[in-house]
Design a protein around this motif. Sequence first.
Motif, PDB file in Angstrom:
ATOM      1  N   ILE A 224       0.832  -1.204   0.000  1.00  0.00           N
ATOM      2  CA  ILE A 224       0.000   0.000   0.000  1.00  0.00           C
ATOM      3  C   ILE A 224       0.868   1.257   0.000  1.00  0.00           C
ATOM      4  N   SER A 225       1.986   1.209   0.728  1.00  0.00           N
ATOM      5  CA  SER A 225       2.922   2.346   0.727  1.00  0.00           C
ATOM      6  C   SER A 225       3.437   2.608  -0.672  1.00  0.00           C
ATOM      7  N   HIS A 226       3.766   1.537  -1.391  1.00  0.00           N
ATOM      8  CA  HIS A 226       4.210   1.694  -2.777  1.00  0.00           C
ATOM      9  C   HIS A 226       3.081   2.259  -3.647  1.00  0.00           C
ATOM     10  N   LEU A 227       1.867   1.795  -3.376  1.00  0.00           N
ATOM     11  CA  LEU A 227       0.718   2.283  -4.151  1.00  0.00           C
ATOM     12  C   LEU A 227       0.538   3.787  -3.968  1.00  0.00           C
ATOM     13  N   LEU A 228       0.618   4.242  -2.732  1.00  0.00           N
ATOM     14  CA  LEU A 228       0.453   5.669  -2.458  1.00  0.00           C
ATOM     15  C   LEU A 228       1.593   6.487  -3.032  1.00  0.00           C
ATOM     16  N   ALA A 229       2.726   5.795  -3.297  1.00  0.00           N
ATOM     17  CA  ALA A 229       3.872   6.449  -3.956  1.00  0.00           C
ATOM     18  C   ALA A 229       3.773   6.311  -5.472  1.00  0.00           C
ATOM     19  N   ARG A 230       2.631   5.904  -5.962  1.00  0.00           N
ATOM     20  CA  ARG A 230       2.317   5.780  -7.387  1.00  0.00           C
ATOM     21  C   ARG A 230       2.959   4.556  -8.031  1.00  0.00           C
TER      22      ARG A 230
ATOM     23  N   TYR B 186      -9.357   4.488  -1.834  1.00  0.00           N
ATOM     24  CA  TYR B 186      -9.628   5.732  -2.546  1.00  0.00           C
ATOM     25  C   TYR B 186      -8.523   6.129  -3.522  1.00  0.00           C
ATOM     26  N   SER B 187      -7.506   5.301  -3.648  1.00  0.00           N
ATOM     27  CA  SER B 187      -6.424   5.614  -4.584  1.00  0.00           C
ATOM     28  C   SER B 187      -6.894   5.434  -6.017  1.00  0.00           C
ATOM     29  N   ASP B 188      -6.403   6.292  -6.894  1.00  0.00           N
ATOM     30  CA  ASP B 188      -6.773   6.210  -8.307  1.00  0.00           C
ATOM     31  C   ASP B 188      -5.610   5.750  -9.174  1.00  0.00           C
ATOM     32  N   VAL B 189      -4.587   5.129  -8.553  1.00  0.00           N
ATOM     33  CA  VAL B 189      -3.399   4.704  -9.291  1.00  0.00           C
ATOM     34  C   VAL B 189      -3.686   3.456 -10.113  1.00  0.00           C
ATOM     35  N   THR B 190      -4.488   2.557  -9.584  1.00  0.00           N
ATOM     36  CA  THR B 190      -4.756   1.289 -10.258  1.00  0.00           C
ATOM     37  C   THR B 190      -6.244   0.964 -10.226  1.00  0.00           C
ATOM     38  N   GLN B 191      -6.652   0.099 -11.153  1.00  0.00           N
ATOM     39  CA  GLN B 191      -8.038  -0.341 -11.201  1.00  0.00           C
ATOM     40  C   GLN B 191      -8.324  -1.421 -10.165  1.00  0.00           C
ATOM     41  N   ASN B 192      -7.269  -2.111  -9.711  1.00  0.00           N
ATOM     42  CA  ASN B 192      -7.445  -3.149  -8.691  1.00  0.00           C
ATOM     43  C   ASN B 192      -7.736  -2.504  -7.342  1.00  0.00           C
TER      44      ASN B 192
ATOM     45  N   PHE C 212      -7.545 -11.960   6.858  1.00  0.00           N
ATOM     46  CA  PHE C 212      -8.533 -11.022   7.403  1.00  0.00           C
ATOM     47  C   PHE C 212      -8.103 -10.490   8.763  1.00  0.00           C
ATOM     48  N   LYS C 213      -7.533 -11.361   9.594  1.00  0.00           N
ATOM     49  CA  LYS C 213      -7.054 -10.932  10.905  1.00  0.00           C
ATOM     50  C   LYS C 213      -5.924  -9.912  10.777  1.00  0.00           C
ATOM     51  N   ALA C 214      -5.100 -10.087   9.761  1.00  0.00           N
ATOM     52  CA  ALA C 214      -4.023  -9.125   9.523  1.00  0.00           C
ATOM     53  C   ALA C 214      -4.579  -7.784   9.057  1.00  0.00           C
ATOM     54  N   LEU C 215      -5.614  -7.838   8.208  1.00  0.00           N
ATOM     55  CA  LEU C 215      -6.193  -6.602   7.678  1.00  0.00           C
ATOM     56  C   LEU C 215      -6.917  -5.811   8.755  1.00  0.00           C
ATOM     57  N   ILE C 216      -7.464  -6.510   9.755  1.00  0.00           N
ATOM     58  CA  ILE C 216      -8.160  -5.816  10.842  1.00  0.00           C
ATOM     59  C   ILE C 216      -7.223  -4.846  11.554  1.00  0.00           C
ATOM     60  N   LYS C 217      -5.923  -5.141  11.561  1.00  0.00           N
ATOM     61  CA  LYS C 217      -4.946  -4.324  12.285  1.00  0.00           C
ATOM     62  C   LYS C 217      -4.500  -3.090  11.498  1.00  0.00           C
ATOM     63  N   ILE C 218      -4.858  -3.003  10.210  1.00  0.00           N
ATOM     64  CA  ILE C 218      -4.411  -1.859   9.393  1.00  0.00           C
ATOM     65  C   ILE C 218      -5.593  -1.250   8.617  1.00  0.00           C
ATOM     66  N   PRO C 219      -6.675  -0.890   9.280  1.00  0.00           N
ATOM     67  CA  PRO C 219      -7.842  -0.359   8.550  1.00  0.00           C
ATOM     68  C   PRO C 219      -7.551   0.954   7.838  1.00  0.00           C
ATOM     69  N   GLU C 220      -6.728   1.834   8.461  1.00  0.00           N
ATOM     70  CA  GLU C 220      -6.440   3.124   7.831  1.00  0.00           C
ATOM     71  C   GLU C 220      -5.746   2.943   6.484  1.00  0.00           C
ATOM     72  N   ASP C 221      -4.806   1.971   6.423  1.00  0.00           N
ATOM     73  CA  ASP C 221      -4.096   1.719   5.159  1.00  0.00           C
ATOM     74  C   ASP C 221      -5.055   1.203   4.081  1.00  0.00           C
ATOM     75  N   ILE C 222      -5.964   0.318   4.474  1.00  0.00           N
ATOM     76  CA  ILE C 222      -6.925  -0.221   3.501  1.00  0.00           C
ATOM     77  C   ILE C 222      -7.824   0.890   2.971  1.00  0.00           C
ATOM     78  N   ILE C 223      -8.238   1.784   3.868  1.00  0.00           N
ATOM     79  CA  ILE C 223      -9.114   2.889   3.461  1.00  0.00           C
ATOM     80  C   ILE C 223      -8.401   3.813   2.477  1.00  0.00           C
ATOM     81  N   LYS C 224      -7.123   4.121   2.763  1.00  0.00           N
ATOM     82  CA  LYS C 224      -6.347   4.977   1.852  1.00  0.00           C
ATOM     83  C   LYS C 224      -6.186   4.312   0.495  1.00  0.00           C
ATOM     84  N   ALA C 225      -5.924   3.007   0.503  1.00  0.00           N
ATOM     85  CA  ALA C 225      -5.766   2.282  -0.763  1.00  0.00           C
ATOM     86  C   ALA C 225      -7.078   2.247  -1.545  1.00  0.00           C
TER      87      ALA C 225
END
Length: 708
Positions: free
Chosen positions: A31-37, A76-82, A61-74
């Motif tokens: 996700i960090s790479h994604l936000l860096a385009r 709304y990103s417009d870098v990729t269609q995925n 899923f248990k891992a994702l529960i610990k990083i909700p802010e990162d998932i939310i930022k990803a």
Amino acid sequence: MSNKTTTSTMQYQSNEEKQIAQIRLGIQTSISHLLARDAKKYDNVVQNFPNLNAEQLNITFKALIKIPEDIIKAYYSDVTQNNLLLVILGISTKVLCGNNKDLQSTFDNLMLTLATKSTSSNRDLTGSKHVQKESILSAILTFCIEQFVPLAPFQVSAIEAQTKQQLSLEQVKDMEEIKKQNVHNLLYKLSKKVSGTSFYGTLKKALQTKYPTAISTLLDHKEYVNNLFIMTKYIPSLCSHSFSLIVQHLIEMDAQLVALNATESVEEDENAENIDIENAVFDLELNEENIEETRIYCAEKLDTVITVVFETIEKRIKENNAKDFLDSIFTAMMDLFKNFVLNQYQLHSIQFLMFYICSHNVDYMDKFAGFLLNNIFNTHLNPDVRKCCAAYLSGLIARANYVTNTTILRVLGQLFNWSDKYIQTFEQSVTFIDVSSHSLFYAVCQGALYIVCFKLKQLLKPEGKDMNQVIAESRQFFAQSPITRIVHSRFNPLKVIAQDVAEEAVNIFSQYYLFDFHQVIERNQSIVIPQLKGDGNDFLETNFFPFDPYLLRRSEKYITPIYQRWEGGFEPLSNHQQIFGSPSKNDFHSVFNNANDMDRFRDSQRNRTKSDVYLFEYDNKEEDEMEDEEEDSECSESEEENEFDEFSYYDASGSGNGRSPPKTIAIKKKNTLSGVSGMSIGSGSFDESPFKHHSPYGWNAISLSPHI
């Protein structure tokens, strides 16, 4: 042995925590790479999700529960269609269908975490105000609502491919039940965790957006409505909204079906150019080669969904909060009548929902009748809407076998008094019968006499205690009423209104020794009124009877016990056969097929008109031995044409018994009845009659017994 088990559990938990930490770090890095385009690593992570098994999904899923802010930022990103969240939702239908409680619990926690975190900030933690994308809460709720319909074939195939086994029909049904339980559990948790108007507003939008369309299957409609009602049990604040949503779509189905019935006979109708089919069909595309199949399927769909609604109401009234539920759906139906139903003519079935709801509480009947009266007397409404209200009011009072004498007399008193006031105001200007200019007056008169045809026996031959008092009050009501003045006025309503209503009202008045208007009927035979539209003696363009016999066979069992069929009034009432029971499947259209027989009580035969067919129904199929051979032949041919087909379902088509399709009433501009502007009529409510200070008769002038 116990120590070994404890040690093994601790080692497993330790290994799981390590895996969770590794997965969390890997996804955070992508996700960090994604936000860096740079979307390469992120795309690899997203694309790998569909290949994960249940155990791997659970840990992820248990891992994702610990990083909700990162998932939310990803998200709304417009870098990729995925998009990670959308892919998770896309593969999670199989999670809901599975019986893995641990995985389901983890998935629920992930959805709750993302929903609460995303709504904690007005900007949804997007980092940008300019990204135009569906909110995370909306995506989650939309996913939940999508589960309200049965599994699509491709979804079943995907589950079979992953499990590497072919599913039987029973297994698919079991999966459907598990999915239903899991999705409602998730929605319940979301309703408790996500506060504020954003949740309810977003959920309402999702319910509207994902409602099955006109081309959706019957099963989709049935299950969606079932799930909507289940949802209202744990989110009762959405009860009224959900019920309104269901009925709005039922109105569309009803209108489509009426249009299809009209389409079948459009070539035979001389007035075909006046049938507004396009406005009634909505999104339905007609195929001329399979109109009959489409009509049957639409009828099945409408009948199935209405049956679900009736079943739900019947179940809910047995529960503790029955009154709250009934109040909600009654309020919803009132709003629907204001905004939808009264702007449509010739709907066949939807009005019976209100008919059924009113049977559960006398206050509902009084409020609905008062609402219709108020509209009839409201000079600011479009005249067509006011006439429509007169038709609904008269049909409701006439056909409901649960209506009280008090309500009958109140409604008749208001209608007769309004008619009399109208005559006093405008009769001096009448030089000929002008139907178009005074159509509202004739509609009101017809409605009042229609009620008389069905309810005079109830008023003058009541059952139970205090009969003499009830009869005396009813006779006093008619003695003080302005009926004689109305009938003998220059407007001559008995000439204009539907002749079945006029003749039967005259007969029943005579039978009970109230009035004798036979000379008026005889005199009217020599009067000719130029017709702008219609045939025979149908002078009112908007002549319809919305509570004519119910046509849907599956749901009719809910209407039959509270519905008053025509019993006849010219012959002695005790000699008439009672046809209150519902028609059998092999004779479903019996109320229509004997159209040539049901006028046998009259002194003279005449040609039938479309508006007459539905007015009075009979069960006496004995042929008149005095008919000549030609008439017998014509009757036989008619019966052959209308012979019941086992595939015929909701048939109101064909010459002689067809209704025009519903048409929209334009109500944008303010209209007043031609010639009656400035005539103040009042509210029409039961609590305050607009005539109580001006008229010595009517229900306000009578001391009614509490036993009526």
